[in-house]
Design a protein around this motif. Structure first.
Motif, mmCIF file in Angstrom:
data_model
loop_
_atom_site.group_PDB
_atom_site.id
_atom_site.type_symbol
_atom_site.label_atom_id
_atom_site.label_comp_id
_atom_site.label_asym_id
_atom_site.label_seq_id
_atom_site.Cartn_x
_atom_site.Cartn_y
_atom_site.Cartn_z
ATOM 1 N N ASP A 1 0.814 -1.209 0.000
ATOM 2 C CA ASP A 1 0.000 0.000 0.000
ATOM 3 C C ASP A 1 0.855 1.270 0.000
ATOM 4 O OD1 ASP A 1 -2.668 1.128 0.072
ATOM 5 O OD2 ASP A 1 -2.155 1.848 2.076
ATOM 6 N N ASP A 2 2.091 1.160 0.453
ATOM 7 C CA ASP A 2 2.984 2.319 0.452
ATOM 8 C C ASP A 2 3.449 2.673 -0.958
ATOM 9 O OD1 ASP A 2 2.791 2.270 3.201
ATOM 10 O OD2 ASP A 2 4.665 1.163 3.473
ATOM 11 N N TRP A 3 3.403 1.699 -1.853
ATOM 12 C CA TRP A 3 3.959 1.880 -3.194
ATOM 13 C C TRP A 3 2.894 1.898 -4.291
ATOM 14 C CZ3 TRP A 3 9.320 2.241 -4.378
ATOM 15 C CH2 TRP A 3 10.143 2.215 -3.252
ATOM 16 N N PHE A 4 1.712 1.312 -4.012
ATOM 17 C CA PHE A 4 0.680 1.193 -5.036
ATOM 18 C C PHE A 4 -0.673 1.658 -4.498
ATOM 19 C CE2 PHE A 4 3.914 -2.017 -5.733
ATOM 20 C CZ PHE A 4 4.248 -1.816 -7.060
ATOM 21 N N GLU A 5 -1.503 2.226 -5.358
ATOM 22 C CA GLU A 5 -2.826 2.683 -4.982
ATOM 23 C C GLU A 5 -3.802 1.509 -5.079
ATOM 24 O OE1 GLU A 5 -3.760 6.013 -7.454
ATOM 25 O OE2 GLU A 5 -1.999 7.164 -6.826
ATOM 26 N N LEU A 6 -3.990 0.814 -3.966
ATOM 27 C CA LEU A 6 -4.761 -0.422 -3.939
ATOM 28 C C LEU A 6 -6.179 -0.249 -3.417
ATOM 29 C CD1 LEU A 6 -1.986 -2.794 -2.530
ATOM 30 C CD2 LEU A 6 -2.745 -2.602 -4.897
ATOM 31 N N ALA B 1 -2.702 -1.827 -10.617
ATOM 32 C CA ALA B 1 -2.937 -0.626 -9.805
ATOM 33 C C ALA B 1 -1.940 0.443 -10.219
ATOM 34 C CB ALA B 1 -2.782 -0.941 -8.318
ATOM 35 N N MET B 2 -2.241 1.680 -9.891
ATOM 36 C CA MET B 2 -1.326 2.778 -10.180
ATOM 37 C C MET B 2 -0.204 2.798 -9.143
ATOM 38 S SD MET B 2 -2.647 3.941 -12.896
ATOM 39 C CE MET B 2 -1.686 5.432 -13.175
ATOM 40 N N VAL B 3 1.013 3.000 -9.630
ATOM 41 C CA VAL B 3 2.140 3.204 -8.726
ATOM 42 C C VAL B 3 2.000 4.601 -8.132
ATOM 43 C CG1 VAL B 3 4.657 3.270 -8.526
ATOM 44 C CG2 VAL B 3 3.576 1.744 -10.202
ATOM 45 N N ARG B 4 2.195 4.717 -6.839
ATOM 46 C CA ARG B 4 2.077 6.032 -6.211
ATOM 47 C C ARG B 4 3.072 6.985 -6.873
ATOM 48 N NH1 ARG B 4 -1.519 6.110 -2.305
ATOM 49 N NH2 ARG B 4 -2.044 4.163 -1.198
ATOM 50 N N GLU B 5 2.594 8.193 -7.129
ATOM 51 C CA GLU B 5 3.341 9.123 -7.979
ATOM 52 C C GLU B 5 4.758 9.374 -7.460
ATOM 53 O OE1 GLU B 5 2.461 13.215 -10.457
ATOM 54 O OE2 GLU B 5 0.915 12.302 -9.193
#
Length: 851
Positions: free
Chosen positions: A600-605, A622-626
């Protein structure tokens, strides 16, 4: 070890302390174990799943492609049955119940006449073109027994069972979407005749669920061909030893062309899966390359600058799919516009930018593009930045891929949302080939408000065997014919492990290494921590490694047992692995395996408060956090997305430890993970020998193979040992020169090609190739190695292990005693020596000779 002086009998020879004496399978089960077999048979992705009939534990599952080395292989199950019984150390009598499916045609009526199947085998026609077709391992008929308990399950029902029975929820909604399912007439006939060997959705009553078109029976009577399942919806409730699973909706699509045509006329069908697959055929010339289409679609938002010219795909405004799958209203019903994907396929289009400066067609240019600035060497040796720009046909392909992807997402989200509202179910299960579209899955999971979403590692047709096996174990509490008093095992309360294939034995690993020993540098590292640390350091240093561990995965995705791993921080590895390791298009993205606790720290789940292990089978994108995208560019696609696998210490402890060690070294809790297969057209490796072969065929682009307790590297050709060494002072021989030797018997074949009616000898082209089954890089199929030229063929012929390089060279440079060697002759001899050495090294690197 005890030796007796009595006449020798095997029973008296006790060598249980020697682990290598017998290749005993670690999957061996008690000899009184009885099996339920689930089979997907005679169709693509032929697969077997075997479970203990008493406990319900799945003991073995494998797709035929892993044995045959042919992707999506079809046909009979003889080799699968043999492999299953061998791995479990059981005999034929262990099989007690068989449940199977083939959505092209019924199986049992086909197999009623064994004599006819033998006739087909004798002529090599139909199914008889493949060995094993009329064997008892395929027919599952034992001469000593009347029969097993045989049942056939319809296609979408088998898909539904594959996911509902192992979902971690007590109840839920099951959505099945694929290219084509069972035929309407097959299902109707089973119901009308009350066939006890066949169970379909119509077994619940044709009027017990919604069917589109609602006048299907009337339309089918005037159809030229049949109708097929397109999309289906089920609801289920788990019981202690069974399941109540029932259909609530099914849409049929017409067959618009004869099923005897290519792929059963699949390209003319109107399911969402078939339409997506038609785009796959249009772009890549392969109906089963839908994953490539999904990976191509996000490039729609990209642009490329070539000098003053900016290239970008053009948005296709016409929709391929529109309307609602569940409605028959004229203004709402599902419709399609195939004209967008008709005409000359893109894979066949000959655009000007596909040709080089000499006018030669370079097929690889078609989709060979990316967003990286690679290095290219100039003639002067300097390196300059090289852009891989998309061709015109690639830009058009991107537009179509984007169009079909957004249409699929819009149609399916509307479809699933409708039935969520209608049923009130909070848990979603997805099955069928469309369930492999991880971008769609991610949106369904995040946007529709389901409490939980479950997708197996094998939503496609390889999962049909698991569904058939589940039906054989648990039946259905809603079907009258299933209410017998037979004792059933407890139903699965949690998902099955994806690692259900054969487990390599120590003896098999050692045998594979020994067979390729002249080309391998092997280090035995028994300490697990040391081995993992070594692998993590290799990845962190920028190396690409192959990771082969324990049982193989069922399904199309490598989940850490048959994987190629690399550093996700290094963007250049995308182009490197695509080009040199995987030999595939450079636009293709790579997936990360991430520690679930950090996902969850790295991807928008979405909401991970109840479970951080959102995508254990690489099923969701999922989107990788910007803020993280620049840190892991090798697993971040062009639109910022990533198809991830979440890894827990409970489910996969060894893989979790490896990623954790990489995290300690790099500060990044994930690795790049792609399937371990380096040979185009082949599936993921299965056996240790497959792994060695694939590793060698990477030609060093995979630097290290970690297999079991062994860390393996490729040996380079050692010319010193080939030439021998002498002491420079007194010229005494230190080491004798080795003699190059062919690996085994070989067959040469020369092919001559000439234009029709040609009289010009220079236009006649001859090519020589060799087939050598004993070489480690050889596949058992019809595999040939093309000889470079006549000299290379001659060298291979004389490499019999008795002649040194010096002996071979002297044969080519022999002179009369009175002949003098002038300067020109010396130069020719030097060139000849270089050519001989080059060819011997090439033969060595391709494992045709050793020394």
């Amino acid at each position: 070890m005890k030796l007796f002086s009595t006449p020798f009998e095997l029973d008296y020879y006790d060598d249980s302390g020697n682990p290598y004496m017998d290749d005993i399978s670690p999957l061996k089960v008690p000899e009184d174990t009885k099996l339920v077999l689930g089979l997907n048979k005679y169709s693509h992705d032929t697969t077997l799943c075997a479970a203990d009939i008493k406990t319900g534990k799945v003991l073995f599952a494998l797709s035929k492609e892993r044995l045959s080395r042919k992707k999506h292989d079809a046909g009979n199950v003889a080799t699968l049955v043999e492999s299953c019984l061998k791995c479990l150390n059981l005999d034929y009598d262990a099989i007690e119940k068989v449940v199977m499916n083939n959505h092209h045609h019924r199986i049992l009526p086909l197999e009623e006449s064994r004599e006819h199947m033998e006739w087909e085998s004798g002529l090599g026609i139909n199914g008889g073109i493949e060995s094993g077709y009329d064997d008892e391992e395929n027919l599952l008929l034992d001469a000593d027994r009347a029969s097993f308990i045989f049942t056939e399950l319809s296609h979408h029902l088998a898909h539904a069972y594959s996911t509902a029975t192992q979902s971690p929820f007590d109840s839920g909604l099951v959505v099945v979407m694929d290219g084509m399912g069972e035929t309407y007439r097959t299902m109707l006939r089973g119901q009308k005749t009350k066939d006890p060997t066949y169970v379909s959705d119509f077994s619940f009553g044709e009027d017990s669920f919604q069917i589109i078109p609602s006048n299907l029976q009337e339309q089918s009577q005037i159809s030229y061909f049949d109708w097929r399942e397109a999309e289906s919806v089920y609801v289920y409730t788990k019981k202690e030893n069974s399941i109540d699973l029932k259909p609530i909706f099914k849409r049929f699509t017409p067959e618009r062309s004869p099923p005897s045509l290519f792929n059963h006329g699949f390209e003319n069908m109107d399911s969402v899966g078939a339409l997506y697959s038609r785009a796959s055929s249009h772009i890549f010339g392969d109906w089963n390359a839908c994953g490539k289409v999904m990976g191509l679609a996000p490039w729609m938002g990209s642009s490329w600058k070539d000098g003053d010219l900016v290239q970008r795909p053009v948005e296709e405004e016409r929709r391929v799919m529109f309307g609602s799958l569940y409605s028959e209203d004229d203004d709402k019903k599902f419709q399609q516009d195939k004209s967008v994907i008709s005409g000359m396929p893109l894979i066949s289009r000959m655009d000007a930018d596909l040709f080089d400066e000499d006018g030669n067609l370079v097929k690889k240019r078609r989709y060979d593009f990316d967003d990286d600035e690679g290095l290219k060497k100039q003639d002067d040796g300097n390196e300059v930045q090289e852009k891989r720009l998309p061709t015109k046909v690639a830009l058009d392909a991107i537009s179509l891929a984007h169009r079909i992807q957004i249409d699929l997402e819009a149609i399916v989200i509307d479809f699933v949302k409708h039935f969520k509202e209608q049923t009130g179910e909070e848990n979603l299960c997805i099955a069928g080939g469309v369930g492999l579209n991880s971008v769609l899955n991610g949106r369904l999971s995040r946007e529709l408000g389901f409490s939980n979403t479950f997708i197996t590692p094998y939503p496609g047709d390889d999962g049909v065997a698991v569904g058939c096996c589940a039906f054989g174990l648990f039946g259905n509490g809603l079907l009258e014919e299933q209410k017998e008093t037979e004792e059933r095992p407890p139903i699965w309360k949690e998902p099955l492990s994806p690692y259900l294939g054969p487990a390599p034995t120590e003896a098999a690993i050692k045998a594979a290494i020994e067979a390729a020993a002249p080309w391998l540098q092997v280090e035995e590292v028994r300490d697990e921590s040391s081995r993992l640390e070594l692998a993590a350091q290799e990845i962190e240093s920028g190396a690409v490694i192959a990771w082969y561990h324990d049982r193989s995965e069922l399904g199309p995705r490598a989940l850490g047992h048959r994987s190629i791993l690399a550093d996700p921080r290094k963007k250049g590895l995308v182009r490197f692995i695509n080009q040199y390791t995987k030999s595939r298009e450079s636009f293709r993205p790579f997936a990360p395996s991430v520690l679930a606790e950090y996902a969850d720290d790295w991807f928008e789940l979405g909401d991970t408060s109840s479970d951080s292990n959102k995508s254990p089978y690489m099923s969701l994108t999922a989107m990788v956090r910007e803020k993280k995208r620049k840190l892991i560019p090798a697993v971040t696609h062009v639109d910022g997305s990533s198809r991830l696998q979440t890894v827990t210490a409970e489910a996969e402890p060894l893989y979790h430890k490896l990623i954790s060690m990489f995290y300690d070294l790099s500060g990044v809790p994930l690795v790049l993970n792609t399937s371990f297969n380096t040979i185009p057209g082949e599936p993921i490796v299965e056996s240790p020998s497959d792994a060695i072969r694939s590793f060698l065929c990477s030609f060093g682009s995979v630097e290290t193979l970690v297999m079991g307790d062994y860390v393996i590297k490729r040996k380079t050709a050692n010319l010193k040992t080939l030439l021998g060494e002498a002491d420079k002072r007194d010229m005494e021989i230190v080491t004798e020169a080795l003699c190059p030797k062919r690996v085994g018997p070989c067959t040469f074949q020369t092919i001559t090609e000439a234009d029709a009616g040609t009289v010009d000898p220079e236009s006649v082209v001859s090519k020589t190739r060799v087939r050598m089954p004993a070489r480690p890089m050889h596949h058992d199929g019809d595999e040939w190695f093309e000889i470079l030229d006549e000299l290379e063929g001659e060298l291979l012929s004389v490499c019999d292990g008795t002649a040194t390089l010096s002996d071979i060279f002297q044969e080519y440079t022999a002179m009369d005693e009175d002949e003098e060697m002038d300067k020109e002759r010396v130069e020719d001899v030097e060139v000849l020596l270089q050519n001989i050495v080059y060819r011997l090294v090439r033969l060595y690197e391709n494992t045709l000779v050793s020394w």
